[in-house]
Design an enzyme around this catalytic site. Structure first.
Site, mmCIF file in Angstrom:
data_model
loop_
_atom_site.group_PDB
_atom_site.id
_atom_site.type_symbol
_atom_site.label_atom_id
_atom_site.label_comp_id
_atom_site.label_asym_id
_atom_site.label_seq_id
_atom_site.Cartn_x
_atom_site.Cartn_y
_atom_site.Cartn_z
ATOM 1 N N PRO A 263 -12.491 0.301 -0.566
ATOM 2 C CA PRO A 263 -11.289 -0.406 -0.197
ATOM 3 C C PRO A 263 -10.015 -0.903 0.175
ATOM 4 O O PRO A 263 -9.486 -2.034 0.299
ATOM 5 C CB PRO A 263 -11.193 -0.790 -2.466
ATOM 6 C CG PRO A 263 -11.666 -0.011 -2.710
ATOM 7 C CD PRO A 263 -12.508 0.712 -2.376
ATOM 8 N N TYR B 13 -7.365 -4.866 10.022
ATOM 9 C CA TYR B 13 -7.085 -5.312 8.542
ATOM 10 C C TYR B 13 -6.897 -7.344 8.761
ATOM 11 O O TYR B 13 -7.866 -7.373 7.567
ATOM 12 C CB TYR B 13 -5.750 -5.601 7.813
ATOM 13 C CG TYR B 13 -5.403 -5.658 6.861
ATOM 14 C CD1 TYR B 13 -5.022 -6.932 6.495
ATOM 15 C CD2 TYR B 13 -5.150 -4.575 5.499
ATOM 16 C CE1 TYR B 13 -4.661 -7.353 5.090
ATOM 17 C CE2 TYR B 13 -5.400 -5.406 4.500
ATOM 18 C CZ TYR B 13 -4.843 -6.264 3.894
ATOM 19 O OH TYR B 13 -3.967 -5.913 2.910
ATOM 20 N N TYR C 203 1.173 -1.733 -0.295
ATOM 21 C CA TYR C 203 0.024 0.218 0.147
ATOM 22 C C TYR C 203 0.571 1.095 0.475
ATOM 23 O O TYR C 203 1.663 1.112 0.921
ATOM 24 C CB TYR C 203 -1.002 0.343 1.318
ATOM 25 C CG TYR C 203 -1.848 -1.030 1.395
ATOM 26 C CD1 TYR C 203 -1.751 -2.302 1.505
ATOM 27 C CD2 TYR C 203 -3.084 -1.176 1.128
ATOM 28 C CE1 TYR C 203 -2.653 -2.988 1.899
ATOM 29 C CE2 TYR C 203 -3.807 -1.357 0.868
ATOM 30 C CZ TYR C 203 -3.442 -2.907 0.866
ATOM 31 O OH TYR C 203 -4.358 -3.479 1.006
HETATM 32 P P1 FAS Z 1 -22.054 -7.646 -5.629
HETATM 33 O O1 FAS Z 1 -22.784 -6.844 -6.052
HETATM 34 O O2 FAS Z 1 -21.105 -8.063 -5.251
HETATM 35 O O3 FAS Z 1 -23.821 -8.469 -6.149
HETATM 36 C C1 FAS Z 1 -24.951 -8.306 -5.996
HETATM 37 C C2 FAS Z 1 -25.089 -8.667 -7.376
HETATM 38 O O4 FAS Z 1 -26.993 -8.590 -6.962
HETATM 39 C C3 FAS Z 1 -24.902 -8.440 -8.792
HETATM 40 O O5 FAS Z 1 -24.984 -9.486 -9.368
HETATM 41 C C4 FAS Z 1 -25.913 -8.321 -9.189
HETATM 42 O O6 FAS Z 1 -25.972 -7.807 -10.714
HETATM 43 C C5 FAS Z 1 -27.688 -8.162 -8.693
HETATM 44 N N1 FAS Z 1 -28.255 -7.039 -8.854
HETATM 45 C C6 FAS Z 1 -28.948 -6.193 -8.519
HETATM 46 N N2 FAS Z 1 -29.555 -5.645 -8.546
HETATM 47 C C7 FAS Z 1 -30.476 -6.787 -8.978
HETATM 48 C C8 FAS Z 1 -31.767 -6.750 -9.075
HETATM 49 N N3 FAS Z 1 -32.695 -5.393 -8.664
HETATM 50 N N4 FAS Z 1 -32.694 -8.238 -9.654
HETATM 51 C C9 FAS Z 1 -31.764 -9.111 -8.997
HETATM 52 N N5 FAS Z 1 -30.642 -8.751 -9.291
HETATM 53 C C10 FAS Z 1 -29.812 -7.843 -9.276
HETATM 54 N N6 FAS Z 1 -13.441 -4.548 -1.944
HETATM 55 C C11 FAS Z 1 -12.655 -4.929 -1.888
HETATM 56 O O7 FAS Z 1 -12.501 -6.319 0.249
HETATM 57 N N7 FAS Z 1 -11.431 -4.844 -2.567
HETATM 58 C C12 FAS Z 1 -11.647 -4.508 -3.431
HETATM 59 O O8 FAS Z 1 -10.647 -4.578 -4.268
HETATM 60 C C13 FAS Z 1 -13.192 -4.181 -3.870
HETATM 61 N N8 FAS Z 1 -13.348 -3.755 -5.872
HETATM 62 C C14 FAS Z 1 -14.340 -2.918 -5.813
HETATM 63 C C15 FAS Z 1 -14.546 -2.384 -7.223
HETATM 64 C C16 FAS Z 1 -16.244 -2.010 -7.527
HETATM 65 C C17 FAS Z 1 -16.260 -1.831 -8.916
HETATM 66 C C18 FAS Z 1 -17.333 -2.100 -6.590
HETATM 67 C C19 FAS Z 1 -18.854 -2.127 -6.884
HETATM 68 C C20 FAS Z 1 -17.144 -3.369 -5.288
HETATM 69 C C21 FAS Z 1 -15.713 -3.624 -4.792
HETATM 70 N N9 FAS Z 1 -15.331 -3.968 -3.725
HETATM 71 C C22 FAS Z 1 -14.195 -4.440 -3.375
HETATM 72 C C23 FAS Z 1 -16.569 -4.777 -2.834
HETATM 73 C C24 FAS Z 1 -16.900 -5.734 -3.452
HETATM 74 O O9 FAS Z 1 -15.417 -6.992 -3.349
HETATM 75 C C25 FAS Z 1 -18.296 -6.335 -2.831
HETATM 76 O O10 FAS Z 1 -17.461 -5.981 -1.271
HETATM 77 C C26 FAS Z 1 -18.922 -7.375 -2.976
HETATM 78 O O11 FAS Z 1 -18.716 -7.432 -4.429
HETATM 79 C C27 FAS Z 1 -20.591 -7.722 -1.834
HETATM 80 O O12 FAS Z 1 -20.748 -8.355 -2.039
HETATM 81 P P2 FAS Z 1 -22.293 -9.088 -2.709
HETATM 82 O O13 FAS Z 1 -22.839 -8.038 -1.319
HETATM 83 O O14 FAS Z 1 -22.759 -9.905 -2.876
HETATM 84 O O15 FAS Z 1 -22.518 -7.353 -3.767
HETATM 85 C C1 PHB Z 2 -7.188 -6.295 -5.026
HETATM 86 O O1 PHB Z 2 -6.396 -7.300 -4.585
HETATM 87 O O2 PHB Z 2 -7.747 -6.286 -5.595
HETATM 88 C C2 PHB Z 2 -7.260 -5.355 -3.620
HETATM 89 C C3 PHB Z 2 -6.713 -5.909 -2.263
HETATM 90 C C4 PHB Z 2 -6.694 -5.496 -1.186
HETATM 91 C C5 PHB Z 2 -6.801 -4.476 -1.330
HETATM 92 C C6 PHB Z 2 -8.331 -3.831 -2.003
HETATM 93 C C7 PHB Z 2 -8.443 -4.749 -3.332
HETATM 94 O O3 PHB Z 2 -6.908 -2.755 -0.029
#
Ligand code: FAS
Ligand code: PHB
Length: 390
Positions: free
Chosen positions: A293, A385, A201
Protein backbone atom coordinates in the site's frame (compact mmCIF):
# COMPACT_ATOMS: atom_id res chain seq x y z
CA UNK A 1 -31.69 -17.51 -12.70
CA UNK A 2 -29.92 -15.70 -15.54
CA UNK A 3 -28.01 -12.45 -16.05
CA UNK A 4 -25.71 -11.02 -18.70
CA UNK A 5 -22.70 -10.37 -16.40
CA UNK A 6 -22.27 -12.18 -13.09
CA UNK A 7 -19.95 -10.35 -10.67
CA UNK A 8 -18.27 -12.22 -7.84
CA UNK A 9 -17.50 -9.86 -4.94
CA UNK A 10 -19.14 -6.64 -3.74
CA UNK A 11 -15.98 -4.75 -2.84
CA UNK A 12 -15.12 -1.56 -4.72
CA UNK A 13 -14.21 -3.37 -7.95
CA UNK A 14 -17.41 -5.43 -8.14
CA UNK A 15 -19.69 -2.59 -7.12
CA UNK A 16 -18.08 -0.09 -9.50
CA UNK A 17 -18.29 -2.57 -12.40
CA UNK A 18 -21.95 -3.26 -11.60
CA UNK A 19 -22.74 0.45 -11.57
CA UNK A 20 -20.97 1.19 -14.88
CA UNK A 21 -22.65 -1.79 -16.59
CA UNK A 22 -26.05 -0.82 -15.22
CA UNK A 23 -25.70 2.75 -16.54
CA UNK A 24 -24.98 1.26 -19.97
CA UNK A 25 -28.02 -1.04 -19.80
CA UNK A 26 -26.05 -4.27 -19.22
CA UNK A 27 -27.83 -6.61 -16.82
CA UNK A 28 -25.67 -7.76 -13.87
CA UNK A 29 -25.91 -9.57 -10.55
CA UNK A 30 -23.41 -9.72 -7.64
CA UNK A 31 -22.64 -12.67 -5.37
CA UNK A 32 -20.91 -11.51 -2.16
CA UNK A 33 -19.69 -13.84 0.58
CA UNK A 34 -19.93 -11.33 3.46
CA UNK A 35 -22.62 -8.97 4.76
CA UNK A 36 -22.60 -5.34 3.59
CA UNK A 37 -21.66 -4.17 7.08
CA UNK A 38 -18.68 -6.53 7.13
CA UNK A 39 -17.44 -5.16 3.81
CA UNK A 40 -17.82 -1.58 5.10
CA UNK A 41 -15.97 -2.49 8.29
CA UNK A 42 -12.73 -3.26 6.46
CA UNK A 43 -10.54 -0.14 6.74
CA UNK A 44 -8.33 0.05 3.65
CA UNK A 45 -7.30 2.60 1.07
CA UNK A 46 -7.38 6.33 1.44
CA UNK A 47 -6.01 8.00 -1.71
CA UNK A 48 -7.80 8.21 -5.09
CA UNK A 49 -6.04 9.13 -8.31
CA UNK A 50 -7.86 11.79 -10.33
CA UNK A 51 -8.73 9.19 -12.98
CA UNK A 52 -10.40 7.07 -10.28
CA UNK A 53 -12.33 10.11 -9.06
CA UNK A 54 -13.40 10.81 -12.65
CA UNK A 55 -14.61 7.21 -13.04
CA UNK A 56 -16.69 7.51 -9.85
CA UNK A 57 -18.27 10.61 -11.39
CA UNK A 58 -18.93 8.65 -14.60
CA UNK A 59 -20.60 5.97 -12.47
CA UNK A 60 -22.81 8.66 -10.91
CA UNK A 61 -21.47 8.23 -7.36
CA UNK A 62 -19.06 11.17 -7.02
CA UNK A 63 -21.26 13.71 -5.21
CA UNK A 64 -20.20 12.92 -1.60
CA UNK A 65 -16.57 12.51 -2.68
CA UNK A 66 -16.63 16.09 -4.03
CA UNK A 67 -18.39 17.35 -0.90
CA UNK A 68 -16.25 15.52 1.68
CA UNK A 69 -13.08 14.40 -0.09
CA UNK A 70 -9.86 16.37 0.38
CA UNK A 71 -7.92 17.43 -2.73
CA UNK A 72 -4.21 17.16 -2.03
CA UNK A 73 -1.56 18.87 -4.19
CA UNK A 74 1.39 17.22 -2.48
CA UNK A 75 2.73 15.15 0.40
CA UNK A 76 5.84 15.12 2.60
CA UNK A 77 8.69 12.68 2.79
CA UNK A 78 10.28 12.61 6.23
CA UNK A 79 13.78 11.18 6.13
CA UNK A 80 15.65 10.86 9.41
CA UNK A 81 13.86 13.82 10.94
CA UNK A 82 13.92 16.12 7.87
CA UNK A 83 10.64 16.94 6.06
CA UNK A 84 10.81 17.26 2.24
CA UNK A 85 7.72 18.46 0.36
CA UNK A 86 6.72 16.65 -2.83
CA UNK A 87 4.81 19.27 -4.80
CA UNK A 88 2.67 16.99 -6.96
CA UNK A 89 0.83 19.90 -8.52
CA UNK A 90 4.00 21.64 -9.75
CA UNK A 91 5.89 18.49 -10.70
CA UNK A 92 3.02 16.98 -12.74
CA UNK A 93 1.76 20.12 -14.48
CA UNK A 94 -1.28 20.59 -12.24
CA UNK A 95 -2.36 17.11 -11.16
CA UNK A 96 -3.52 16.18 -7.64
CA UNK A 97 -5.06 13.29 -5.69
CA UNK A 98 -8.25 13.01 -3.64
CA UNK A 99 -8.17 11.76 -0.06
CA UNK A 100 -11.46 9.90 0.40
CA UNK A 101 -11.56 6.54 2.21
CA UNK A 102 -12.33 3.27 0.43
CA UNK A 103 -15.03 2.67 3.01
CA UNK A 104 -16.87 5.80 1.79
CA UNK A 105 -16.37 4.86 -1.88
CA UNK A 106 -17.86 1.44 -1.11
CA UNK A 107 -20.74 3.00 0.82
CA UNK A 108 -21.56 5.35 -2.06
CA UNK A 109 -21.52 2.46 -4.53
CA UNK A 110 -23.67 0.25 -2.27
CA UNK A 111 -26.26 3.02 -1.88
CA UNK A 112 -26.37 3.64 -5.64
CA UNK A 113 -26.83 -0.10 -6.31
CA UNK A 114 -29.63 -0.36 -3.75
CA UNK A 115 -31.32 2.78 -5.14
CA UNK A 116 -31.28 1.22 -8.61
CA UNK A 117 -32.77 -1.99 -7.20
CA UNK A 118 -29.92 -4.09 -8.56
CA UNK A 119 -29.54 -7.64 -7.22
CA UNK A 120 -26.72 -8.37 -4.73
CA UNK A 121 -26.79 -11.68 -2.88
CA UNK A 122 -24.94 -11.19 0.42
CA UNK A 123 -23.99 -14.29 2.40
CA UNK A 124 -23.37 -16.24 -0.82
CA UNK A 125 -21.52 -19.30 0.47
CA UNK A 126 -19.47 -21.91 -1.38
CA UNK A 127 -19.56 -20.16 -4.74
CA UNK A 128 -18.52 -22.57 -7.48
CA UNK A 129 -17.77 -21.44 -11.04
CA UNK A 130 -17.81 -23.56 -14.19
CA UNK A 131 -18.34 -23.42 -17.94
CA UNK A 132 -16.45 -20.13 -18.42
CA UNK A 133 -14.01 -21.93 -20.77
CA UNK A 134 -16.75 -23.64 -22.79
CA UNK A 135 -18.93 -20.61 -23.49
CA UNK A 136 -21.60 -21.50 -20.92
CA UNK A 137 -20.59 -19.82 -17.63
CA UNK A 138 -22.43 -21.07 -14.56
CA UNK A 139 -22.19 -20.25 -10.83
CA UNK A 140 -23.65 -22.28 -7.99
CA UNK A 141 -23.73 -21.21 -4.34
CA UNK A 142 -25.82 -21.36 -1.19
CA UNK A 143 -27.78 -18.35 0.08
CA UNK A 144 -29.74 -18.70 3.33
CA UNK A 145 -29.47 -22.47 3.01
CA UNK A 146 -30.95 -22.51 -0.49
CA UNK A 147 -29.00 -23.56 -3.58
CA UNK A 148 -28.73 -20.72 -6.10
CA UNK A 149 -27.71 -21.30 -9.73
CA UNK A 150 -26.83 -18.40 -12.03
CA UNK A 151 -26.31 -18.77 -15.77
CA UNK A 152 -24.66 -15.82 -17.51
CA UNK A 153 -22.75 -14.64 -20.57
CA UNK A 154 -19.66 -13.52 -18.60
CA UNK A 155 -18.22 -13.78 -15.06
CA UNK A 156 -16.24 -10.89 -13.53
CA UNK A 157 -14.01 -12.18 -10.73
CA UNK A 158 -13.87 -9.16 -8.37
CA UNK A 159 -13.45 -11.30 -5.25
CA UNK A 160 -10.03 -10.22 -4.04
CA UNK A 161 -6.80 -12.06 -3.29
CA UNK A 162 -8.50 -14.91 -1.40
CA UNK A 163 -11.44 -15.24 -3.77
CA UNK A 164 -12.78 -18.23 -5.69
CA UNK A 165 -12.41 -16.80 -9.22
CA UNK A 166 -8.65 -17.07 -9.64
CA UNK A 167 -8.76 -20.37 -7.77
CA UNK A 168 -11.24 -21.70 -10.38
CA UNK A 169 -8.75 -21.31 -13.21
CA UNK A 170 -6.93 -24.54 -14.20
CA UNK A 171 -3.40 -24.26 -12.72
CA UNK A 172 -1.76 -24.71 -16.12
CA UNK A 173 -3.62 -21.74 -17.57
CA UNK A 174 -2.36 -19.14 -15.11
CA UNK A 175 1.06 -17.86 -14.03
CA UNK A 176 1.52 -16.02 -10.73
CA UNK A 177 4.36 -13.79 -9.51
CA UNK A 178 4.69 -13.02 -5.80
CA UNK A 179 7.02 -11.21 -3.43
CA UNK A 180 6.17 -11.19 0.30
CA UNK A 181 7.75 -8.41 2.36
CA UNK A 182 9.26 -9.27 5.79
CA UNK A 183 7.10 -6.73 7.62
CA UNK A 184 3.50 -5.51 7.88
CA UNK A 185 1.63 -2.25 8.47
CA UNK A 186 -0.06 -1.73 11.81
CA UNK A 187 -2.87 0.73 11.08
CA UNK A 188 -4.83 2.87 13.57
CA UNK A 189 -7.95 4.93 12.88
CA UNK A 190 -8.88 7.71 15.32
CA UNK A 191 -11.26 10.64 15.55
CA UNK A 192 -8.41 13.11 16.03
CA UNK A 193 -7.37 15.99 13.75
CA UNK A 194 -4.62 14.97 11.31
CA UNK A 195 -1.10 15.94 12.40
CA UNK A 196 -0.52 17.65 9.03
CA UNK A 197 -2.76 18.95 6.22
CA UNK A 198 -1.11 16.51 3.81
CA UNK A 199 0.23 12.95 4.12
CA UNK A 200 3.66 12.32 5.65
CA UNK A 201 5.58 9.21 4.51
CA UNK A 202 8.33 8.73 7.10
CA UNK A 203 11.51 6.67 7.07
CA UNK A 204 13.25 6.28 10.44
CA UNK A 205 15.84 3.78 11.71
CA UNK A 206 13.03 2.35 13.90
CA UNK A 207 10.86 1.84 10.82
CA UNK A 208 8.42 3.34 8.35
CA UNK A 209 5.45 5.46 9.42
CA UNK A 210 2.61 7.06 7.50
CA UNK A 211 0.46 9.93 8.74
CA UNK A 212 -2.75 9.95 6.70
CA UNK A 213 -6.34 10.98 7.20
CA UNK A 214 -9.99 10.42 6.26
CA UNK A 215 -11.22 13.98 6.97
CA UNK A 216 -10.22 17.09 8.95
CA UNK A 217 -11.37 15.29 12.11
CA UNK A 218 -10.46 11.64 11.41
CA UNK A 219 -6.86 10.39 11.08
CA UNK A 220 -5.28 7.19 9.81
CA UNK A 221 -1.75 6.26 10.93
CA UNK A 222 0.49 3.32 10.05
CA UNK A 223 3.65 1.83 11.56
CA UNK A 224 5.94 -0.75 9.97
CA UNK A 225 6.00 -3.75 12.31
CA UNK A 226 7.59 -7.23 12.14
CA UNK A 227 5.30 -9.95 10.80
CA UNK A 228 5.39 -11.59 14.24
CA UNK A 229 3.44 -8.68 15.76
CA UNK A 230 -0.28 -8.91 16.62
CA UNK A 231 -2.59 -5.87 16.69
CA UNK A 232 -3.96 -6.94 20.09
CA UNK A 233 -0.46 -6.57 21.56
CA UNK A 234 -0.46 -2.86 20.71
CA UNK A 235 -2.28 -0.64 23.19
CA UNK A 236 -3.19 2.83 21.95
CA UNK A 237 -0.52 4.29 24.24
CA UNK A 238 2.14 1.98 22.80
CA UNK A 239 1.11 2.93 19.24
CA UNK A 240 1.19 6.68 19.90
CA UNK A 241 4.54 6.47 21.70
CA UNK A 242 6.12 4.53 18.85
CA UNK A 243 4.69 6.90 16.23
CA UNK A 244 6.07 9.91 18.09
CA UNK A 245 9.54 8.30 18.18
CA UNK A 246 9.51 7.94 14.39
CA UNK A 247 8.41 11.54 13.70
CA UNK A 248 10.52 14.71 13.62
CA UNK A 249 10.24 16.64 16.92
CA UNK A 250 7.98 19.37 15.55
CA UNK A 251 5.50 16.88 14.13
CA UNK A 252 5.67 14.68 17.24
CA UNK A 253 4.78 17.71 19.38
CA UNK A 254 1.85 18.54 17.10
CA UNK A 255 0.41 15.00 17.19
CA UNK A 256 -3.08 14.85 18.72
CA UNK A 257 -3.78 11.40 20.13
CA UNK A 258 -7.04 9.76 21.10
CA UNK A 259 -8.78 6.37 21.40
CA UNK A 260 -8.48 4.05 18.40
CA UNK A 261 -11.61 3.25 16.42
CA UNK A 262 -9.84 0.39 14.64
CA UNK A 263 -6.41 -1.27 14.75
CA UNK A 264 -5.23 -3.95 12.34
CA UNK A 265 -2.10 -5.34 10.73
CA UNK A 266 -1.95 -5.75 6.95
CA UNK A 267 0.71 -7.96 5.39
CA UNK A 268 2.55 -6.51 2.39
CA UNK A 269 3.01 -8.36 -0.87
CA UNK A 270 3.53 -7.76 -4.57
CA UNK A 271 1.42 -10.21 -6.56
CA UNK A 272 0.31 -10.53 -10.18
CA UNK A 273 -1.67 -13.28 -11.93
CA UNK A 274 -1.29 -13.53 -15.70
CA UNK A 275 -3.33 -13.49 -17.85
CA UNK A 276 -6.43 -11.77 -16.40
CA UNK A 277 -8.92 -13.43 -18.74
CA UNK A 278 -9.88 -17.11 -19.15
CA UNK A 279 -12.55 -17.57 -21.79
CA UNK A 280 -15.59 -15.82 -20.34
CA UNK A 281 -14.06 -15.29 -16.88
CA UNK A 282 -12.27 -11.99 -16.21
CA UNK A 283 -10.24 -11.11 -13.10
CA UNK A 284 -10.27 -7.50 -11.87
CA UNK A 285 -8.78 -5.74 -8.84
CA UNK A 286 -7.18 -7.66 -6.00
CA UNK A 287 -8.36 -10.95 -7.53
CA UNK A 288 -5.61 -10.38 -10.14
CA UNK A 289 -2.96 -8.31 -8.37
CA UNK A 290 -1.82 -6.98 -5.01
CA UNK A 291 0.54 -4.07 -4.37
CA UNK A 292 2.15 -3.00 -1.09
CA UNK A 293 0.00 0.00 0.00
CA UNK A 294 2.99 2.39 0.11
CA UNK A 295 2.19 3.82 -3.30
CA UNK A 296 -1.59 4.01 -2.69
CA UNK A 297 -2.20 1.99 -5.86
CA UNK A 298 -4.40 -0.97 -4.83
CA UNK A 299 -7.79 0.63 -5.11
CA UNK A 300 -6.74 2.74 -8.09
CA UNK A 301 -5.59 -0.31 -10.06
CA UNK A 302 -8.93 -1.96 -9.32
CA UNK A 303 -10.61 1.12 -10.82
CA UNK A 304 -8.56 1.01 -14.03
CA UNK A 305 -9.24 -2.73 -14.48
CA UNK A 306 -12.95 -2.03 -14.05
CA UNK A 307 -12.84 0.78 -16.58
CA UNK A 308 -11.25 -1.46 -19.20
CA UNK A 309 -13.58 -4.38 -18.41
CA UNK A 310 -16.78 -2.31 -18.41
CA UNK A 311 -15.80 -0.73 -21.74
CA UNK A 312 -15.06 -4.18 -23.24
CA UNK A 313 -18.36 -5.72 -22.09
CA UNK A 314 -20.43 -2.71 -23.13
CA UNK A 315 -18.72 -2.80 -26.55
CA UNK A 316 -19.59 -6.52 -26.83
CA UNK A 317 -23.30 -5.90 -26.28
CA UNK A 318 -23.66 -2.54 -28.05
CA UNK A 319 -21.37 -2.97 -31.05
CA UNK A 320 -21.13 -6.77 -31.23
CA UNK A 321 -17.34 -6.29 -31.12
CA UNK A 322 -14.99 -8.37 -28.95
CA UNK A 323 -11.89 -6.22 -29.55
CA UNK A 324 -11.94 -4.88 -25.97
CA UNK A 325 -12.46 -8.38 -24.55
CA UNK A 326 -9.54 -9.71 -26.60
CA UNK A 327 -7.20 -6.94 -25.40
CA UNK A 328 -8.48 -6.70 -21.81
CA UNK A 329 -5.72 -8.67 -20.11
CA UNK A 330 -2.77 -7.10 -21.96
CA UNK A 331 -4.23 -3.61 -21.49
CA UNK A 332 -4.63 -4.10 -17.72
CA UNK A 333 -1.28 -5.80 -17.18
CA UNK A 334 0.65 -3.01 -18.92
CA UNK A 335 -0.65 -0.61 -16.26
CA UNK A 336 -0.56 -3.14 -13.42
CA UNK A 337 3.16 -3.87 -13.79
CA UNK A 338 4.08 -0.16 -13.84
CA UNK A 339 2.14 0.31 -10.59
CA UNK A 340 3.73 -2.84 -9.13
CA UNK A 341 7.17 -1.43 -9.93
CA UNK A 342 6.43 1.96 -8.36
CA UNK A 343 4.91 0.39 -5.22
CA UNK A 344 7.88 -2.01 -4.88
CA UNK A 345 10.38 0.83 -5.37
CA UNK A 346 8.68 3.19 -2.87
CA UNK A 347 8.29 0.37 -0.33
CA UNK A 348 11.98 -0.55 -0.55
CA UNK A 349 13.02 3.07 -0.26
CA UNK A 350 10.98 3.81 2.87
CA UNK A 351 11.14 0.58 4.92
CA UNK A 352 14.45 -0.24 6.64
CA UNK A 353 15.12 -3.96 6.94
CA UNK A 354 16.48 -5.03 10.36
CA UNK A 355 19.13 -7.40 9.03
CA UNK A 356 20.00 -5.77 5.72
CA UNK A 357 23.69 -5.62 4.70
CA UNK A 358 25.31 -2.28 5.53
CA UNK A 359 25.96 -1.54 1.86
CA UNK A 360 22.25 -1.93 1.02
CA UNK A 361 21.40 0.63 3.72
CA UNK A 362 24.03 3.03 2.34
CA UNK A 363 22.83 2.58 -1.25
CA UNK A 364 19.24 3.28 -0.13
CA UNK A 365 20.39 6.35 1.79
CA UNK A 366 22.17 7.60 -1.32
CA UNK A 367 18.99 7.10 -3.38
CA UNK A 368 16.98 9.10 -0.86
CA UNK A 369 19.57 11.90 -0.83
CA UNK A 370 19.47 11.99 -4.63
CA UNK A 371 15.65 11.89 -4.71
CA UNK A 372 15.03 14.80 -2.34
CA UNK A 373 17.67 16.90 -4.11
CA UNK A 374 16.60 16.27 -7.71
CA UNK A 375 13.58 17.77 -9.46
CA UNK A 376 13.91 15.08 -12.14
CA UNK A 377 13.78 12.27 -9.57
CA UNK A 378 10.92 13.92 -7.66
CA UNK A 379 9.03 14.40 -10.96
CA UNK A 380 9.36 10.68 -11.73
CA UNK A 381 7.98 9.82 -8.31
CA UNK A 382 5.20 12.42 -8.54
CA UNK A 383 3.90 11.25 -11.94
CA UNK A 384 3.66 7.69 -10.67
CA UNK A 385 1.99 8.76 -7.42
CA UNK A 386 -0.79 10.80 -9.13
CA UNK A 387 -1.29 7.86 -11.52
CA UNK A 388 0.01 7.16 -15.01
CA UNK A 389 -2.34 7.98 -17.90
CA UNK A 390 -5.05 5.43 -18.80
P1 FAS B 1 -11.70 -6.51 -2.16
O1 FAS B 1 -10.86 -7.56 -1.48
O2 FAS B 1 -11.86 -5.17 -1.54
O3 FAS B 1 -13.20 -7.09 -2.37
C1 FAS B 1 -13.40 -8.45 -2.72
C2 FAS B 1 -14.80 -8.83 -2.24
O4 FAS B 1 -15.04 -10.18 -2.67
C3 FAS B 1 -14.90 -8.82 -0.73
O5 FAS B 1 -16.05 -8.10 -0.33
C4 FAS B 1 -15.01 -10.30 -0.36
O6 FAS B 1 -15.82 -10.52 0.77
C5 FAS B 1 -15.62 -10.90 -1.61
N1 FAS B 1 -15.29 -12.32 -1.79
C6 FAS B 1 -14.11 -12.94 -1.56
N2 FAS B 1 -14.22 -14.25 -1.84
C7 FAS B 1 -15.50 -14.47 -2.26
C8 FAS B 1 -16.22 -15.62 -2.68
N3 FAS B 1 -15.64 -16.82 -2.73
N4 FAS B 1 -17.53 -15.48 -3.02
C9 FAS B 1 -18.13 -14.25 -2.98
N5 FAS B 1 -17.50 -13.12 -2.58
C10 FAS B 1 -16.19 -13.24 -2.22
N6 FAS B 1 -4.92 -0.12 -0.90
C11 FAS B 1 -4.49 1.14 -0.82
O7 FAS B 1 -4.43 1.83 -1.84
N7 FAS B 1 -4.11 1.67 0.41
C12 FAS B 1 -4.18 0.92 1.58
O8 FAS B 1 -3.83 1.41 2.66
C13 FAS B 1 -4.65 -0.40 1.52
N8 FAS B 1 -4.75 -1.17 2.66
C14 FAS B 1 -5.17 -2.49 2.56
C15 FAS B 1 -5.28 -3.33 3.69
C16 FAS B 1 -5.69 -4.67 3.58
C17 FAS B 1 -5.79 -5.56 4.81
C18 FAS B 1 -6.02 -5.19 2.30
C19 FAS B 1 -6.44 -6.65 2.14
C20 FAS B 1 -5.92 -4.37 1.18
C21 FAS B 1 -5.51 -3.02 1.29
N9 FAS B 1 -5.43 -2.17 0.18
C22 FAS B 1 -5.00 -0.89 0.24
C23 FAS B 1 -5.79 -2.62 -1.10
C24 FAS B 1 -7.31 -2.54 -1.16
O9 FAS B 1 -7.70 -1.23 -0.99
C25 FAS B 1 -7.69 -3.17 -2.46
O10 FAS B 1 -6.90 -2.69 -3.53
C26 FAS B 1 -9.14 -3.00 -2.76
O11 FAS B 1 -9.87 -3.48 -1.67
C27 FAS B 1 -9.41 -3.77 -4.06
O12 FAS B 1 -10.77 -3.91 -4.19
P2 FAS B 1 -11.40 -5.26 -4.75
O13 FAS B 1 -10.62 -5.71 -5.93
O14 FAS B 1 -12.86 -4.98 -4.88
O15 FAS B 1 -11.13 -6.39 -3.66
C1 PHB C 1 -4.50 5.50 3.85
O1 PHB C 1 -4.90 6.64 4.18
O2 PHB C 1 -5.04 4.46 4.27
C2 PHB C 1 -3.31 5.37 2.94
C3 PHB C 1 -2.85 6.49 2.28
C4 PHB C 1 -1.76 6.38 1.44
C5 PHB C 1 -1.12 5.17 1.29
C6 PHB C 1 -1.60 4.03 1.95
C7 PHB C 1 -2.69 4.14 2.79
O3 PHB C 1 -0.04 5.05 0.47
Amino acid sequence: MRTQVLIIGAGPAGLLLGQLLHKAGVDNLILERQTGDYVLGRIRAGVLEQTTADLLDEAGVGARMHAEGLVHHGFDLMVDGQRHHVDLHRLTGGKSVVVYGQTEVTRDLMQARAAAGLPTFHGAADVQLSGFDTGHPLARCTVDGETVEVRCDFIAGCDGYHGVSRASVPPGAIQTHEKVYPFGWLGLLSDTPPVSHELIYGRHERGFSLCSMRSSTRSRYYLQVPLTERAEDWSDARFWDELRRRLDPGTADALVTGPSLEKSIAPLRSFVAEPMRFGRLFLAGDAAHIVPPTGAKGLNLAASDVRYLSQALIEHYRERSDAGITHYSARCLSRVWKAERFSWWFTGLMHPLPDEPAIDARLRRAELDYLVGSDAAMTAMAENYVGLPW
